[in-house]
Design an enzyme around this catalytic site. Structure first.
Site, PDB file in Angstrom:
ATOM      1  N   CYS A 258       0.855  -1.174   0.000  1.00 45.99           N
ATOM      2  CA  CYS A 258       0.000   0.000   0.000  1.00 45.99           C
ATOM      3  C   CYS A 258       0.894   1.227   0.000  1.00 45.99           C
ATOM      4  CB  CYS A 258      -0.943   0.093   1.186  1.00 45.99           C
ATOM      5  SG  CYS A 258      -2.061  -1.284   1.348  1.00 45.99           S
TER       6      CYS A 258
ATOM      7  N   GLU B 188      16.902 -18.169  -7.599  1.00 47.84           N
ATOM      8  CA  GLU B 188      16.536 -16.831  -8.053  1.00 47.84           C
ATOM      9  C   GLU B 188      15.940 -16.883  -9.466  1.00 47.84           C
ATOM     10  OE1 GLU B 188      15.990 -14.147  -6.718  1.00 47.84           O
ATOM     11  OE2 GLU B 188      16.151 -12.616  -8.249  1.00 47.84           O
TER      12      GLU B 188
ATOM     13  N   LYS C  54      12.245 -15.562 -10.333  1.00 46.22           N
ATOM     14  CA  LYS C  54      11.987 -14.539 -11.357  1.00 46.22           C
ATOM     15  C   LYS C  54      10.916 -15.031 -12.319  1.00 46.22           C
ATOM     16  CE  LYS C  54      13.186 -11.549 -10.105  1.00 46.22           C
ATOM     17  NZ  LYS C  54      13.835 -11.559  -8.835  1.00 46.22           N
TER      18      LYS C  54
ATOM     19  N   ARG D 245       3.978  -0.425  -4.777  1.00 39.65           N
ATOM     20  CA  ARG D 245       3.723  -0.899  -3.420  1.00 39.65           C
ATOM     21  C   ARG D 245       2.421  -1.685  -3.306  1.00 39.65           C
ATOM     22  NH1 ARG D 245       6.889   1.812   0.313  1.00 39.65           N
ATOM     23  NH2 ARG D 245       5.470   1.189   1.951  1.00 39.65           N
TER      24      ARG D 245
ATOM     25  N   GLU E 213       7.428 -15.290 -10.640  1.00 43.27           N
ATOM     26  CA  GLU E 213       6.902 -13.962 -10.283  1.00 43.27           C
ATOM     27  C   GLU E 213       6.240 -13.264 -11.458  1.00 43.27           C
ATOM     28  OE1 GLU E 213       9.448 -11.397  -7.095  1.00 43.27           O
ATOM     29  OE2 GLU E 213      10.582 -12.174  -8.767  1.00 43.27           O
TER      30      GLU E 213
ATOM     31  N   HIS F 292      16.370 -36.879  -5.817  1.00 48.34           N
ATOM     32  CA  HIS F 292      15.625 -37.185  -4.594  1.00 48.34           C
ATOM     33  C   HIS F 292      14.170 -36.714  -4.673  1.00 48.34           C
ATOM     34  CE1 HIS F 292      19.311 -38.516  -2.786  1.00 48.34           C
ATOM     35  NE2 HIS F 292      19.883 -37.362  -2.993  1.00 48.34           N
TER      36      HIS F 292
ATOM     37  N   LYS G 198       5.993  -4.599  -4.269  1.00 44.57           N
ATOM     38  CA  LYS G 198       7.448  -4.479  -4.181  1.00 44.57           C
ATOM     39  C   LYS G 198       7.913  -4.408  -2.732  1.00 44.57           C
ATOM     40  CE  LYS G 198      11.473  -2.983  -6.202  1.00 44.57           C
ATOM     41  NZ  LYS G 198      11.972  -4.313  -6.532  1.00 44.57           N
TER      42      LYS G 198
HETATM   43  C1  G6P Z   1       8.844  -8.532  -2.172  1.00 38.99           C
HETATM   44  C2  G6P Z   1       9.273  -8.240  -3.590  1.00 38.99           C
HETATM   45  C3  G6P Z   1      10.527  -9.035  -3.934  1.00 38.99           C
HETATM   46  C4  G6P Z   1      11.621  -8.756  -2.926  1.00 38.99           C
HETATM   47  C5  G6P Z   1      11.145  -9.048  -1.496  1.00 38.99           C
HETATM   48  C6  G6P Z   1      12.132  -8.560  -0.452  1.00 38.99           C
HETATM   49  O1  G6P Z   1       8.340  -9.818  -2.085  1.00 38.99           O
HETATM   50  O2  G6P Z   1       8.230  -8.541  -4.497  1.00 38.99           O
HETATM   51  O3  G6P Z   1      10.976  -8.650  -5.224  1.00 38.99           O
HETATM   52  O4  G6P Z   1      12.733  -9.539  -3.202  1.00 38.99           O
HETATM   53  O5  G6P Z   1       9.918  -8.358  -1.243  1.00 38.99           O
HETATM   54  O6  G6P Z   1      12.199  -7.169  -0.522  1.00 38.99           O
HETATM   55  P1  G6P Z   1      13.351  -6.299   0.073  1.00 38.99           P
HETATM   56  O7  G6P Z   1      12.935  -4.875  -0.210  1.00 38.99           O
HETATM   57  O8  G6P Z   1      13.383  -6.586   1.538  1.00 38.99           O
HETATM   58  O9  G6P Z   1      14.610  -6.661  -0.594  1.00 38.99           O
END
Ligand code: G6P
Length: 608
Positions: free
Chosen positions: A2, A481, A485, A27, A488, A504, A603
């Site tokens: 938010c 990662e 990606k 956000r 997501e 396994h 984010k």
């Molecule tokens: C959210 C975002 C991710 C990010 C994570 C940690 O889930 O969507 O892209 O890696 O938060 O965020 P930070 O700001 O703590 O790195």
């Protein structure tokens, strides 16, 4: 999680609020709304399910009034709907509020207020603040907000306006960020500086337990007992161009391509060639304290957690110090054991992730030293940490994190070099590692010149329903990662695994329709990974290999191959992660996904 914004000034508030919300949209973006206190002394509230674009269309061309608040939502309580969107108001429409956070005792408060005849129209926890304020209002909004928040349990960054006090916005903070922007004859307030940078560079961070009252001419910050808070203004370093797309189609694409530069920024000025070590002034630690470190623990979430996993390999291997990375959300609730000479890093791009922040506080309560590795200057984690390193990536706006990852690696590699040189690493070895590190920006640039091939592969495999990403050693977290990606932003189900571990379990998923992407740098584990690839091929699985230039044997074994240039064994994650970021990006594009704002995500996740 938010985003909120407020404006008081001589201009028409509505377009400024909407523009600000657009900047804060990362956000949360399931619904949005604004409330403007019009010249007729009434709140005009417009709110809409959907993106800021939908809100913009719904706002009438004429919406006069120079005081207003706005909100972009990431739903926690109550479905995504117009009704649950903010701002919220009371039945008499005397107050309007926006709220970021979670009010944990909203049920009890709601029942009490309903008993007094207040009628709730939404399913949100936030609406309770509007009725509570209306109930407690005593002719002074600031005093009433203080009274109201003293009854709230949970987290909030909130803004309120009252019809009796035109030109006034009151904000309060507990656990959700709030920053005031001091303009010339106008004042703004928002969840973060990206919404302010267009209007002013002078900002004031509000802390937990503080309330700010602002008008066009000024602001006053006090704590809940009315003690004035006198804090210096800070100057934002970001430029407006940094938060624009600058010719790229998406922020994510821009941020992937910025990496040679952002990695350089993270490293620049922090290497000491004469001593073959790194210099990190912000750690606030003496050489003796650094020498005494017996364990390094990295806490983080999402992509930042993966950066921590990579760094733990490097720390153990080069600095010979026991190291590990743990999900902050897990650490917090398992009563972590804090030992005297442990050092913790809270790694967070935003510096606001609730899981990481709360875990950091729990560790600090137990006496731990927690250092921050963050991007957003002035955010909560760096402010509350015992020291740390800013990664200086510049604003990262796409929800899926890319450049922050490689810059977090940079900060952690610098720390590794510093510690390693204090322990077992010779001057020559330090110098070699330093030079390899300095070459990384150019090598990442080289990887980026190979984008077209990644794009072709993304196109070829975009229809897969499942994907495996596999790697070993320091590239195992890169596999995690890569999978993160892809899921997501393309919504393809992807799993990251150690290449050794697939036998396994995950190998059961292999068939012609489930491709596997193996990261296979030319390191000590190469031959083992090749055996794992062959096991997959033997089961008719499609295999993509991500290898190192010159490893021509790979092409004979797999269906498709991508290459990265050669580097130091422990620095490959910088190079191997980039094709995976690009692969996810182009796959998502191929599938027509909303790359920068994927569904259900945000984010900055400021709720647990
Ligand atoms: C959210 C975002 C991710 C990010 C994570 C940690 O889930 O969507 O892209 O890696 O938060 O965020 P930070 O700001 O703590 O790195």
């Amino acid at each position: 999680m938010c985003g909120i914004i407020g404006y008081c000034g001589p201009k028409v508030a509505a377009p400024i609020l909407i523009e600000g919300l657009k900047r804060l949209e990362y956000r949360g973006y399931d619904s949005a709304g604004i409330s403007v206190l019009g010249p007729d002394g009434r709140h005009r509230i417009v709110k809409k399910k959907g993106k800021i674009l939908d809100l913009r269309k719904a706002v009438p061309a004429e919406l006069p009034g120079g005081t207003g608040i706005g909100h972009t939502r990431w739903a926690t309580h109550g479905e995504v709907s117009d009704r649950n969107a903010h701002p919220h108001t009371d039945a008499a429409a005397s107050v309007s509020i926006v709220h970021n956070g979670i009010i944990e005792n909203y049920s009890a408060l709601k029942q009490r207020l309903q008993g007094k005849g207040y009628i709730f129209v939404s399913e949100t926890d936030s609406e309770v603040i509007a009725h509570l304020l209306s109930d407690l209002y005593d002719g002074d909004l600031e005093r009433s907000v203080k009274h109201a928040v003293s009854l709230l349990k949970g987290t909030y960054g909130m803004l309120a306006m009252h019809v009796n006090e035109p030109g006034v916005i009151v904000g309060a903070r507990n656990g959700s960020p709030l920053v005031v922007g001091v303009g010339d004859g106008e004042m703004l307030i928002a969840s973060d500086v990206t919404a302010l940078v267009e209007h002013t560079k002078q900002v004031l961070y509000i802390e937990d337990g503080e309330v700010v009252r602002m008008t066009a001419d000024g602001h006053r910050t006090t704590d809940l007992r009315d003690k004035p808070i006198d804090r210096e203004l800070q100057v934002i370093g970001w430029q407006i161009e940094e938060i624009e797309k600058n010719g790229y189609d998406h922020y994510m694409q821009k941020e992937i391509f910025e990496q040679p530069e952002s990695i350089l920024r993270a490293i620049q000025g922090r290497l000491e060639p004469e001593n073959a070590t790194a210099h990190l002034g912000g750690l606030n630690m003496t050489s003796r304290e650094l020498l005494d470190i017996e364990r390094v623990k990295i806490i983080a979430a999402g992509t930042s957690y993966h950066a921590g996993l990579v760094a733990a390999y490097a720390l153990e291997s080069l600095a010979r110090v026991p190291a590990g990375s743990e999900l902050a959300s897990e650490l917090r609730y398992r009563n972590p054991i804090v030992e005297r000479n442990n050092v913790y890093f809270a790694v967070s791009q935003s510096g606001e992730t609730a899981d990481t922040l709360y875990a950091m506080r729990e560790l600090q309560r137990k006496g731990a030293r927690v250092l921050g590795i963050c991007n957003v200057v002035g955010s909560t984690i760096p402010r509350e940490s015992d020291g740390g390193v800013y990664i200086h990536s510049g604003p990262e706006i796409a929800v899926a994190s890319t450049k922050a990852f490689t810059s977090q690696l940079s900060a952690l590699y610098l720390f590794t070099l510093l510690l390693a040189r204090m322990r077992h690493m010779s001057y020559e070895a330090g110098l070699r590692f330093m030079h390899d590190l300095e070459r990384i920006p150019d090598l990442v640039q080289e990887v980026l010149t190979r984008t077209e091939h990644v794009q072709e592969l993304a196109k070829k495999y975009a229809q897969a329903k499942n994907f495996l990403f596999l790697g070993r050693g320091i590239n195992y977290p890169v596999a995690l990662e890569g999978a993160l990606k892809l899921k997501e932003i393309s919504y393809i189900h992807a799993e990251g695994y150690s290449a050794a571990e697939i036998k396994h379990g995950p190998i059961a998923l292999i068939n012609e329709e489930t491709p596997s992407l193996f990261i296979v740098p030319n390191d000590g584990l190469r031959d083992k990974v090749i055996s794992n690839m062959k096991e997959v091929k033997a089961r008719n699985g499609k295999v993509i290999a991500l290898g190192v230039d010159g490893d021509n044997e790979l092409a004979d074994i797999v269906d498709d191959v991508m290459f990265v240039p050669k580097t130091h064994e422990l620095l490959y994650p910088y190079l191997t992660v980039v094709p995976l970021q690009l692969f996810a990006y182009y796959t998502a594009l191929e599938l027509g996904r909303d790359v920068d704002q994927p569904r259900n995500l945000a984010k900055s996740v400021t709720v647990e």
